[in-house]
Every structure is written in C-alpha cells, then in structure tokens.
Design an enzyme around this catalytic site. Structure first.
Site, PDB file in Angstrom:
ATOM      1  N   HIS A 118      -4.630   7.439   5.272  1.00  0.00           N
ATOM      2  CA  HIS A 118      -4.183   6.860   4.004  1.00  0.00           C
ATOM      3  C   HIS A 118      -3.732   7.916   3.007  1.00  0.00           C
ATOM      4  CE1 HIS A 118      -6.675   2.993   4.919  1.00  0.00           C
ATOM      5  NE2 HIS A 118      -5.603   3.105   5.665  1.00  0.00           N
ATOM      6  N   THR A 155     -17.432   2.384   6.686  1.00  0.00           N
ATOM      7  CA  THR A 155     -16.236   1.590   6.436  1.00  0.00           C
ATOM      8  C   THR A 155     -16.570   0.102   6.555  1.00  0.00           C
ATOM      9  OG1 THR A 155     -13.935   1.175   7.072  1.00  0.00           O
ATOM     10  CG2 THR A 155     -15.464   1.734   8.860  1.00  0.00           C
TER      11      THR A 155
HETATM   12  N1  APR Z   1     -23.447   5.601   3.783  1.00  0.00           N
HETATM   13  C1  APR Z   1     -22.696   4.900   4.675  1.00  0.00           C
HETATM   14  N2  APR Z   1     -21.969   3.796   4.346  1.00  0.00           N
HETATM   15  C2  APR Z   1     -22.041   3.380   3.066  1.00  0.00           C
HETATM   16  C3  APR Z   1     -22.801   4.050   2.079  1.00  0.00           C
HETATM   17  C4  APR Z   1     -23.527   5.206   2.480  1.00  0.00           C
HETATM   18  N3  APR Z   1     -24.273   5.905   1.613  1.00  0.00           N
HETATM   19  N4  APR Z   1     -22.647   3.375   0.897  1.00  0.00           N
HETATM   20  C5  APR Z   1     -21.819   2.341   1.141  1.00  0.00           C
HETATM   21  N5  APR Z   1     -21.466   2.329   2.452  1.00  0.00           N
HETATM   22  C6  APR Z   1     -20.600   1.389   3.157  1.00  0.00           C
HETATM   23  C7  APR Z   1     -20.511   0.006   2.529  1.00  0.00           C
HETATM   24  O1  APR Z   1     -21.562  -0.808   3.042  1.00  0.00           O
HETATM   25  C8  APR Z   1     -19.137  -0.462   3.034  1.00  0.00           C
HETATM   26  O2  APR Z   1     -19.273  -1.121   4.292  1.00  0.00           O
HETATM   27  O3  APR Z   1     -19.296   1.915   3.103  1.00  0.00           O
HETATM   28  C9  APR Z   1     -18.365   0.835   3.254  1.00  0.00           C
HETATM   29  C10 APR Z   1     -17.249   1.041   2.251  1.00  0.00           C
HETATM   30  O4  APR Z   1     -16.302   0.047   2.488  1.00  0.00           O
HETATM   31  P1  APR Z   1     -14.987   0.039   1.573  1.00  0.00           P
HETATM   32  O5  APR Z   1     -15.379   0.267   0.158  1.00  0.00           O
HETATM   33  O6  APR Z   1     -14.204  -1.182   1.959  1.00  0.00           O
HETATM   34  O7  APR Z   1     -14.184   1.334   2.016  1.00  0.00           O
HETATM   35  P2  APR Z   1     -13.232   1.490   3.261  1.00  0.00           P
HETATM   36  O8  APR Z   1     -13.737   0.722   4.431  1.00  0.00           O
HETATM   37  O9  APR Z   1     -13.025   2.947   3.439  1.00  0.00           O
HETATM   38  O10 APR Z   1     -11.851   0.822   2.717  1.00  0.00           O
HETATM   39  C11 APR Z   1     -10.705   0.955   3.558  1.00  0.00           C
HETATM   40  O11 APR Z   1      -9.335   0.047   1.784  1.00  0.00           O
HETATM   41  O12 APR Z   1      -9.118   0.119  -0.518  1.00  0.00           O
HETATM   42  C12 APR Z   1      -8.536   0.504   0.682  1.00  0.00           C
HETATM   43  O13 APR Z   1      -7.209   2.357   1.194  1.00  0.00           O
HETATM   44  C13 APR Z   1      -8.492   2.004   0.755  1.00  0.00           C
HETATM   45  O14 APR Z   1      -9.125   3.511   2.538  1.00  0.00           O
HETATM   46  C14 APR Z   1      -9.530   2.348   1.814  1.00  0.00           C
HETATM   47  C15 APR Z   1      -9.498   1.128   2.705  1.00  0.00           C
END
Ligand code: APR
Ligand code: ZN
Length: 251
Positions: free
Chosen positions: A116, A192
């Site tokens: 990204h 994620t």
């Molecule tokens: N350790 C591991 N996981 C964690 C922690 C932690 N300390 N804290 C939160 N999480 C988890 C949450 O439970 C959630 O499932 O991290 C995940 C974050 O999910 P998102 O906020 O959706 O992030 P991501 O999956 O990277 O989003 C994908 O969406 O907004 C767009 O482009 C952006 O790259 C991003 C994409």
C-alpha cells in the site's frame, strides 16, 4: 499453541510474513478498524480516496501530515524486530506488509514488499517525480510547509505515495507478493483484519497451495477461519515467546 507455531516455523522451508496495522499498534500507530481504529473517528472516503484529494487537497494533506508527524515519532517494536531476526536466521524469506509506516525497514527487514505504499514517500500527480522525505532529510521542512506541496520538476501538485481506496496496488509489488505466496509453505499473519483486497488474498493463496497459516491477533479476523494456528494475543508478546521457542529448536 506457541509450541506448535514454533515447530511449524522451524520446520518450514519457505516462510513469509503478512502484516497489517496491528503489528504497529504497540508502536502507538493507530489501527484502522480495531477497537480504537482510525476509521471510527475519521471517514476514509473523505480522506483516503482520489475523489477526496481532488475535492479538498488541503484536508487530505492535513490528515496525511498529521499521520506522517505521528508515525515519524513511532519506533519499531519487538514484533518488527523479531521478523527481521527470523529473516537473518534464514527462516523468513520476505515480509509482505499493508502498512505504510516504514517500521519493518527501520527494524532491519531486507526483503520487504509494501503493498500500500509508504507514507514518507510523495509523488507528483503529473510527472514521475518521487521523493522519500525520510531518506532525503526534508521531512521536517515538508511538514512545516503551509501551502500545498508542489513538484520541483513540473510544478504540479504532489500527493502521498500510498494506495487509496479504489486505486490499483503497485503492480510490481502485487505480482511479487503473489509469487512469494505461491512459493511459501507457511505464512505468519500478524495484525490484520483481513478484509481489504487484493492484499487479503495473500494468506489464502498460501493455504490453497498447501501451506500453513499462523495468525497473531488479539481479536478474530477475516483470516482466522483459515488459520492452522491462531495465537490470540498482541504481536509483541506472541513474537517474543515465539523467538524464545525457535532459538531452542534451530540451535
Ligand atoms: N497486535 C496484533 N494485532 C493487533 C494489535 C496488536 N497489539 N492491536 C490490534 N490488532 C489487530 C486488530 O484486532 C485488527 O484485526 O490488528 C488488526 C488491524 O486491522 P485494521 O485496522 O483493519 O488494519 P489492516 O488490516 O492493516 O487494514 C488493511 O485497510 O485502511 C486500509 O490501507 C489501509 O492497509 C490498510 C488496510
Ligand atoms: Zn511533476
């Protein structure tokens, strides 16, 4: 569960990692969808789309400058360092990340695919000018600038070199990520929600081609249903425990 995950990793021949915002949560970089996620207080369609940028570039740049400032203060945490160590041990062949925060590179990961983009890189909306402000040392002055940033080559508007909703991912990065996923016999999925495509295909490709899926996340996600091992805990804690076990297995 940690024992099983450590054994699978130590036995793997071609392991990769697939990471999301959660791996940087312990570096105090807000996630998007978790409990205190960014998309709870900010509306992505108003900030992270080409239409939003066309409609109000000042608003979008103020959001990204706020994030650049915040992320610029963040440091890698033990989970980032553990992945760099697993690469040095020859266990991890690559890290494929959805994150734009540059923390994997800073922690020492060499073979890194940024699906990204990277929030410290800007690019021109007209010509092919690109600049990584962290590498060029111009981040400070760039963040202080009040006017809209313009291309030094052609004078057009600069934009953040990140993938917005509705935009294609960088082709080379995506093709490389799919190639790695087809080759991998194990994917370590960390932090994620697994709901944003095409990135979320990566763990599915590993699974479909007979590989193992290990997930680290304090909450269930879109990946959990295909996980062979689900470590329900924060990334830092899980990776520290995993590294202790692995060191014992591969000596
Ligand atoms: N350790 C591991 N996981 C964690 C922690 C932690 N300390 N804290 C939160 N999480 C988890 C949450 O439970 C959630 O499932 O991290 C995940 C974050 O999910 P998102 O906020 O959706 O992030 P991501 O999956 O990277 O989003 C994908 O969406 O907004 C767009 O482009 C952006 O790259 C991003 C994409
Ligand atoms: Zn230009």
């Amino acid at each position: 569960m940690i024992e099983e995950a450590a054994k699978l990793l130590a036995r793997s021949r071609f392991a990769i990692a697939f990471t999301g915002a959660g791996i940087s949560a312990e570096s105090r970089v807000p996630t998007f969808r978790g409990s205190n996620g960014l998309w709870k207080t900010h509306r992505p369609e108003e900030l992270a789309t080409p239409e939003a940028f066309r409609r109000d570039p000042h608003l979008v740049w103020s959001f990204y400058k706020w994030r650049m400032e915040l992320i610029g203060k963040a440091r890698p945490n033990p989970a980032h360092y553990a992945l760099a160590e697993l690469e040095r041990m020859g266990i991890l062949k690559a890290v494929i990340t959805q994150n734009v925060d540059d923390l994997h590179r800073e922690a020492g990961t060499k073979n890194l695919i940024e699906l990204h983009g990277n929030i410290f890189r800007v690019r021109c909306t007209s010509c092919d000018y690109k600049e990584n402000l962290k590498e060029s040392g111009r981040l400070e002055e760039f963040l202080k600038e009040k006017d809209l940033p313009k291309c030094p080559e052609c004078g057009s508007l600069l934009r953040p070199d990140v993938v917005w909703f509705g935009e294609p991912l960088p082709r080379k990065a995506l093709e490389e990520a799919f190639r790695l996923a087809e080759r991998a016999d194990l994917v370590l999925v960390i932090g994620t929600s697994g709901v944003v495509y095409p990135a979320a295909y990566i763990p599915q490709i590993v699974k479909e081609t007979g590989g193992k899926v290990i997930e680290v996340n304090p909450e269930e996600s879109g990946i959990t249903p295909i996980a062979d091992v689900f470590l329900r805990c924060p990334a830092g804690e899980a990776m520290e425990k995993l590294m202790e076990r692995i060191e014992g297995l591969v000596r």
